[in-house]
Scaffold this active site. Structure first.
Site, mmCIF file in Angstrom:
data_model
loop_
_atom_site.group_PDB
_atom_site.id
_atom_site.type_symbol
_atom_site.label_atom_id
_atom_site.label_comp_id
_atom_site.label_asym_id
_atom_site.label_seq_id
_atom_site.Cartn_x
_atom_site.Cartn_y
_atom_site.Cartn_z
ATOM 1 N N CYS A 229 9.071 -2.161 7.079
ATOM 2 C CA CYS A 229 10.090 -3.155 6.595
ATOM 3 C C CYS A 229 10.186 -4.348 7.390
ATOM 4 O O CYS A 229 9.472 -4.507 8.519
ATOM 5 C CB CYS A 229 11.407 -2.372 6.784
ATOM 6 S SG CYS A 229 11.937 -2.064 8.517
ATOM 7 N N LYS B 173 2.252 1.915 -6.827
ATOM 8 C CA LYS B 173 1.625 0.672 -7.486
ATOM 9 C C LYS B 173 0.485 1.415 -8.755
ATOM 10 O O LYS B 173 0.715 0.883 -9.932
ATOM 11 C CB LYS B 173 1.210 -0.503 -6.791
ATOM 12 C CG LYS B 173 0.867 -1.789 -7.572
ATOM 13 C CD LYS B 173 0.859 -2.892 -6.667
ATOM 14 C CE LYS B 173 0.003 -2.873 -5.550
ATOM 15 N NZ LYS B 173 -1.434 -2.862 -5.919
ATOM 16 N N ASP C 5 -5.356 -5.402 -11.104
ATOM 17 C CA ASP C 5 -4.698 -4.861 -9.946
ATOM 18 C C ASP C 5 -5.209 -5.877 -8.736
ATOM 19 O O ASP C 5 -6.430 -6.326 -8.976
ATOM 20 C CB ASP C 5 -5.332 -3.531 -9.747
ATOM 21 C CG ASP C 5 -4.124 -2.792 -8.892
ATOM 22 O OD1 ASP C 5 -3.263 -3.218 -8.283
ATOM 23 O OD2 ASP C 5 -4.455 -1.453 -8.613
ATOM 24 N N GLU C 6 -4.623 -5.680 -7.724
ATOM 25 C CA GLU C 6 -5.115 -6.464 -6.319
ATOM 26 C C GLU C 6 -5.196 -7.948 -6.988
ATOM 27 O O GLU C 6 -6.074 -8.601 -6.374
ATOM 28 C CB GLU C 6 -6.295 -5.887 -5.810
ATOM 29 C CG GLU C 6 -6.402 -4.605 -5.689
ATOM 30 C CD GLU C 6 -5.560 -3.844 -4.519
ATOM 31 O OE1 GLU C 6 -5.029 -5.032 -3.906
ATOM 32 O OE2 GLU C 6 -5.525 -2.827 -4.135
ATOM 33 N N MET D 83 1.007 -1.231 -0.038
ATOM 34 C CA MET D 83 0.068 -0.015 0.092
ATOM 35 C C MET D 83 0.912 1.314 -0.222
ATOM 36 O O MET D 83 1.940 1.184 0.622
ATOM 37 C CB MET D 83 -0.974 0.094 1.183
ATOM 38 C CG MET D 83 -0.244 -0.427 2.716
ATOM 39 S SD MET D 83 0.066 -2.060 2.888
ATOM 40 C CE MET D 83 -1.215 -3.089 2.546
#
Ligand SMILES: [Zn+2]
Length: 213
Positions: free
Chosen positions: A190, A21, A89-90, A17
């Protein structure tokens, strides 16, 4: 269909998110239609009911067709011009039938871009995305935003799921759409800042379901 030449190209864009993208997808579509004169079609899973548009953070939009199952894309692309650009997408939310549908579309000569998350909130492979990456021709692009923990400069490559503001348990269901229940939210983090309570228990449970040959 015996055609094995002049096939199209399949590429994947992986991103969490806020990674940009959707912007990348809209730009690719725009480039193909404006400069290449190619028709562009956007698809999303129906499960993702947030809206019927692919929207980038700076407000660019593309109208998408919502599909119940991956295979439904065949019906919507039956009479489109050759070659077209097909943007999905997704894709992590689609069932296995999309894997075969995109290969048929590629054999028909269409160019396909599949975008989605490669890992779920636990950091485990997400649905069909690893297989989509394996099927991709040359391009597998991974784009990530910065980790959402203040002061961290690493790539936010993992989706952190928060339930009522706290890291959600690995024993929770894989698919929970943001805003659908409790106070569910996602943010990119991360490796170091990815927190998943009960992850070892989840992996042990999965291990027990593996039947040795
Ligand atoms: Zn971090």
């Amino acid at each position: 269909m015996n055609q094995t030449f002049n096939r199209g190209c399949l590429e994947s864009i992986i991103g969490t998110m806020f990674s940009g993208k959707s912007k990348a997808l809209i730009e690719r579509g725009y480039r193909a239609s404006e400069f290449g004169g190619v028709s562009v079609y956007y698809f999303k899973p129906k499960l993702d009911t947030r809206d019927v548009e692919i929207t980038s953070r700076n407000g660019e939009k593309a109208q998408a067709v919502l599909l119940e199952r991956g295979m439904d894309i065949m019906e919507y692309t039956q009479n489109i011009p050759h070659p077209s650009m097909i943007i999905i997408d997704e894709a992590q939310f689609f069932d296995e039938s999309l894997l075969y549908a995109v290969q048929l579309l590629r054999l028909k000569g269409h160019n396909i871009i599949v975008a989605g998350l490669d890992k779920d909130f636990r950091g485990q492979p997400f649905g069909i995305m690893p297989a989509i990456m394996a099927l991709s021709d040359t391009q597998i692009r991974k784009i990530y935003p910065v980790c959402s923990i203040e002061g961290c400069v690493e790539d936010g490559s993992l989706p952190q799921r928060l339930r009522n503001g706290e890291p959600d348990s690995a024993l929770s269901p894989t698919v929970v759409i943001e805003g659908s229940s409790d106070d569910i939210a996602y943010r990119p983090v991360c490796q170091l800042h990815h927190t998943v309570p009960d992850l070892a228990e989840y992996i042990e449970n999965r291990l027990e379901t593996v039947i040795p040959e």
